[in-house]
Motif scaffolding. Sequence first.
Motif, mmCIF file in Angstrom:
data_model
loop_
_atom_site.group_PDB
_atom_site.id
_atom_site.type_symbol
_atom_site.label_atom_id
_atom_site.label_comp_id
_atom_site.label_asym_id
_atom_site.label_seq_id
_atom_site.Cartn_x
_atom_site.Cartn_y
_atom_site.Cartn_z
ATOM 1 N N LEU A 253 26.716 -1.523 -68.372
ATOM 2 C CA LEU A 253 27.855 -2.385 -68.027
ATOM 3 C C LEU A 253 29.134 -1.575 -67.859
ATOM 4 C CD1 LEU A 253 27.185 -5.475 -70.305
ATOM 5 C CD2 LEU A 253 27.094 -5.388 -67.826
ATOM 6 N N ASP A 254 29.319 -0.568 -68.695
ATOM 7 C CA ASP A 254 30.510 0.277 -68.593
ATOM 8 C C ASP A 254 30.582 0.946 -67.225
ATOM 9 O OD1 ASP A 254 32.860 1.626 -69.614
ATOM 10 O OD2 ASP A 254 31.592 3.431 -69.696
ATOM 11 N N LEU B 263 25.635 -8.371 -60.598
ATOM 12 C CA LEU B 263 27.070 -8.525 -60.387
ATOM 13 C C LEU B 263 27.347 -8.260 -58.913
ATOM 14 C CD1 LEU B 263 29.920 -8.933 -61.534
ATOM 15 C CD2 LEU B 263 30.002 -6.489 -61.952
ATOM 16 N N PRO C 128 22.433 -1.305 -72.635
ATOM 17 C CA PRO C 128 23.157 -2.267 -71.785
ATOM 18 C C PRO C 128 24.665 -2.025 -71.785
ATOM 19 C CG PRO C 128 21.586 -3.418 -73.176
ATOM 20 C CD PRO C 128 21.631 -2.000 -73.637
ATOM 21 N N LEU D 50 20.632 -7.343 -64.914
ATOM 22 C CA LEU D 50 22.071 -7.578 -64.783
ATOM 23 C C LEU D 50 22.404 -7.654 -63.304
ATOM 24 C CD1 LEU D 50 23.253 -4.874 -67.330
ATOM 25 C CD2 LEU D 50 23.024 -7.306 -67.739
ATOM 26 N N LEU E 142 30.337 -11.689 -67.815
ATOM 27 C CA LEU E 142 29.268 -11.871 -66.853
ATOM 28 C C LEU E 142 28.431 -13.068 -67.242
ATOM 29 C CD1 LEU E 142 28.054 -8.174 -66.520
ATOM 30 C CD2 LEU E 142 29.474 -9.443 -64.935
ATOM 31 N N LEU F 46 31.004 -1.928 -64.258
ATOM 32 C CA LEU F 46 32.282 -2.636 -64.218
ATOM 33 C C LEU F 46 33.475 -1.731 -63.935
ATOM 34 C CD1 LEU F 46 31.729 -5.151 -67.135
ATOM 35 C CD2 LEU F 46 31.594 -5.578 -64.681
#
Length: 128
Positions: free
Chosen positions: A123-124, A103, A119, A101, A77, A127
């Motif tokens: 993110l896990d 995305l 974080p 964050l 990212l 994504l």
Amino acid sequence: MDTNFQPITSKNARGHYRQHPLEFKRALVALSLERGASVARIARGHGVNANQVFSWRRLYEQGRLGVPALMRDDGLLPVVLAPTAPAPNSTPSDAKGVIVLELGQVRVRIEGQPNASTPAQVLDRVLR
């Protein structure tokens, strides 16, 4: 994408070698890096050898075709660090951190002093 590029030909002591302009090379590299693209088909369609296109791709990734290397979808990212103004009447002991964050359409904002696993957990989930 329908393109028609005309290579520039030149004569030299060793024979006939085509000298392709940078725009031609960059365009073929861009076409070859698209998802599902066939380098052999792209090369054949533009009258060059597939090995030449692979060579141009290496040069492009090294930034040697006059432009920065392409950003690939390698799962990383982009990170942007922006300075923040300190809150008025704040002391260093009550300083807070903010992590944002982004995305695509997803935006996650973490305020406070998160530990290192927060974080990673966010993110896990994002994504997946």
